[in-house]
Design an enzyme around this catalytic site. Structure first.
Site, PDB file in Angstrom:
ATOM      1  N   THR A   1      -1.067  10.088   5.081  1.00 34.90           N
ATOM      2  CA  THR A   1      -0.389   9.649   7.181  1.00 34.90           C
ATOM      3  C   THR A   1      -1.529  10.303   7.382  1.00 34.90           C
ATOM      4  OG1 THR A   1       0.226  12.160   6.181  1.00 34.90           O
ATOM      5  CG2 THR A   1       2.243  10.028   6.664  1.00 34.90           C
ATOM      6  N   GLY A   2      -2.405  10.712   6.521  1.00 34.65           N
ATOM      7  CA  GLY A   2      -3.505  11.097   8.052  1.00 34.65           C
ATOM      8  C   GLY A   2      -4.615  10.412   7.874  1.00 34.65           C
TER       9      GLY A   2
ATOM     10  N   VAL B   1      -7.919   9.449   7.567  1.00 31.70           N
ATOM     11  CA  VAL B   1      -8.404   8.473   6.133  1.00 31.70           C
ATOM     12  C   VAL B   1      -7.105   7.483   5.116  1.00 31.70           C
ATOM     13  CG1 VAL B   1      -9.671   8.909   3.916  1.00 31.70           C
ATOM     14  CG2 VAL B   1     -10.108  10.061   5.471  1.00 31.70           C
TER      15      VAL B   1
ATOM     16  N   ARG C   1     -16.552  17.017  -5.349  1.00 27.09           N
ATOM     17  CA  ARG C   1     -17.784  16.394  -5.901  1.00 27.09           C
ATOM     18  C   ARG C   1     -19.013  16.879  -6.390  1.00 27.09           C
ATOM     19  NH1 ARG C   1     -17.322  16.200   1.173  1.00 27.09           N
ATOM     20  NH2 ARG C   1     -16.476  13.983   1.340  1.00 27.09           N
TER      21      ARG C   1
ATOM     22  N   CYS D   1     -18.989  12.087   5.390  1.00 31.89           N
ATOM     23  CA  CYS D   1     -19.068  11.014   6.342  1.00 31.89           C
ATOM     24  C   CYS D   1     -20.594  10.903   6.241  1.00 31.89           C
ATOM     25  CB  CYS D   1     -18.263  10.746   6.825  1.00 31.89           C
ATOM     26  SG  CYS D   1     -18.141  12.464   7.515  1.00 31.89           S
TER      27      CYS D   1
ATOM     28  N   GLU E   1     -19.931  22.058   7.199  1.00 34.83           N
ATOM     29  CA  GLU E   1     -20.670  20.298   6.927  1.00 34.83           C
ATOM     30  C   GLU E   1     -22.025  20.472   7.116  1.00 34.83           C
ATOM     31  OE1 GLU E   1     -18.403  17.840   7.629  1.00 34.83           O
ATOM     32  OE2 GLU E   1     -19.690  16.656   8.636  1.00 34.83           O
TER      33      GLU E   1
ATOM     34  N   HIS F   1     -20.655   7.904  13.082  1.00 35.37           N
ATOM     35  CA  HIS F   1     -21.010   9.575  13.283  1.00 35.37           C
ATOM     36  C   HIS F   1     -22.737   9.066  13.783  1.00 35.37           C
ATOM     37  CE1 HIS F   1     -18.282  11.673  12.094  1.00 35.37           C
ATOM     38  NE2 HIS F   1     -18.080  12.362  10.473  1.00 35.37           N
TER      39      HIS F   1
ATOM     40  N   ASN G   1     -17.575   6.982  10.605  1.00 36.25           N
ATOM     41  CA  ASN G   1     -16.957   7.590   9.310  1.00 36.25           C
ATOM     42  C   ASN G   1     -15.853   7.432   8.235  1.00 36.25           C
ATOM     43  OD1 ASN G   1     -16.131   8.284  12.036  1.00 36.25           O
ATOM     44  ND2 ASN G   1     -14.723   9.913  11.228  1.00 36.25           N
TER      45      ASN G   1
END
Ligand code: NAP
Length: 348
Positions: free
Chosen positions: A15-16, A18, A112, A148, A201, A241, A326
């Site tokens: 639902t977001g 992404v 990650r 991103c 970030e 971006h 992004n």
């Protein structure tokens, strides 16, 4: 594809910001078919059309609207799960799915930097997929898509590293609102304003390229030895971006040679003609005022990285501007390209 049957996939965090992009891109995918959608307890049990606030300009496909959203539990009837989960809960949920034999392709930060998890940009480090052999998930596995902003940066840096060597990189970003998820930054915070802080970030941009550009030796990634300094700003752009970059190179070169290296750059997705691969991963613009988010973010399916304004710098060797989408190249599109590469290389 097995016997021309599409591979069954699910979207976690469907639902977001992404998650919606995943649905848009997977709805007509030649190899993958959406069979399961999952999100938080707030959405579970509802029809997707009722659970989501669909914010993309393309219509929500009718067959997707009627799928019942499930909890993020590993009882979904699919082989791959694409994760667009909030990073507060993504890590544990993704591990649970991998342990239950699912192929997890994630956009979240949690795995990650795990030693045995590829941080994959298919044009750059397809050989890092070998790390999967060291994972202890049985038939399941986890592969991650970088941050991103990192994706656009790493794609621009790779030809510089290979052709001239890279000493140090300074980057200042202007990042779009969709990067903050949905509903994201409050309108009263961002209208008539720029926010000079995006939590976590700068740390990601300074660390992730070193793993992506690193060498795989004896089953381990040796990080690239490059100094990176980042400053990040949130601006009132919807998608795309923009990054202002300065670099010091190891060897002397010219702007023409750099542009030639960018234009020549391609990798496994182009060689294998993967469905989501851009024809050219990098588009270089000669115009002095390009690239711009509104105009260029969708180039080559939103999967290409645009670069422009390359010129010698007074402090560093060169400076230039990068633009990348992004939620497309930087999230859902990039993750789908990772899954296509894994399929083409026989990982599932
Ligand atoms: P978002 O719009 O806030 O969406 C988060 C999703 O996670 C929603 O579907 C939400 O479901 C679900 N969720 C939240 N809490 C949950 C829980 N306890 N259990 C199960 N599901 C839960 O975020 P986003 O921007 O799409 O980002 C998703 C991930 O991708 C993040 O880790 C982000 O850092 C990363 N990422 C984002 C971008 C970007 O450009 N946006 C780019 C690269 C990477 P409900 O709607 O039911 O609450």
């Amino acid at each position: 594809m097995v016997n021309n049957q599409k591979i069954r996939v699910g979207v976690l965090g469907s639902t977001g910001s992404v998650g919606q992009k995943f649905i848009e891109l997977l709805s007509n995918h030649p190899w993958f078919e959406i069979k399961e959608l999952a999100a938080s307890e707030k959405s579970a049990g509802k029809k997707y059309g009722d659970a989501v606030n669909w914010i993309l300009p393309t219509p929500l496909p009718s067959h997707i609207k009627n799928i019942t959203v499930k909890n993020c539990e590993p009882n979904l009837n699919c082989q791959i799960v694409f994760s667009g989960l909030d990073s507060n809960i993504a890590g544990e949920i993704e591990t649970t799915f991998a342990k239950k034999d699912y192929v997890v392709v994630s956009n979240s930060k949690n795995h990650r930097m795990d030693e045995d998890v590829p941080l994959l940009i298919p044009e750059i480090n397809d050989n890092h997929l070998e790390l999967i052999k060291h994972q202890a998930y049985g038939r399941g596995m986890i592969v991650t898509n970088p941050n991103c902003t990192t994706i656009g940066l790493a794609i621009a840096l790779k030809p510089l590293l290979d052709n001239f060597g890279l000493e140090s990189v300074n980057i200042i970003t202007m990042q779009a609102l969709s990067g903050a998820g949905y509903p994201g930054v409050s309108s009263l915070d961002i209208v008539d304003n720029i926010i000079p802080f995006i939590s976590g970030e700068e740390e990601k941009i300074e660390a992730e390229p070193l793993k992506i550009l690193g060498q795989l030796t004896s089953g381990q990634v040796q990080n690239a030895k490059i100094k990176i300094s980042a400053q990040c700003n949130r601006v009132a752009v919807v998608d795309g971006h923009l990054e202002c970059v300065q670099v010091d190179l190891k060897e002397k070169t010219t702007s023409d040679e750099i542009i030639k290296a960018w234009k020549k750059f391609n990798g496994e997705p182009q060689r294998l003609k993967l469905p989501s691969a851009p024809t050219n991963p990098i588009h270089y613009f000669e115009e002095e005022n390009f690239p711009q988010p509104r105009i260029h973010r969708n180039i080559d399916k939103g999967m290409a990285v645009s670069i422009g304004r390359l010129r010698p710098d007074t402090l560093f060797d060169f400076k230039f501007v990068i633009l990348s989408h992004n939620t497309n190249r930087g999230a859902a599109g990039g993750a789908i390209l990772c899954a296509e590469l894994m399929k083409a290389k026989g990982y599932f």
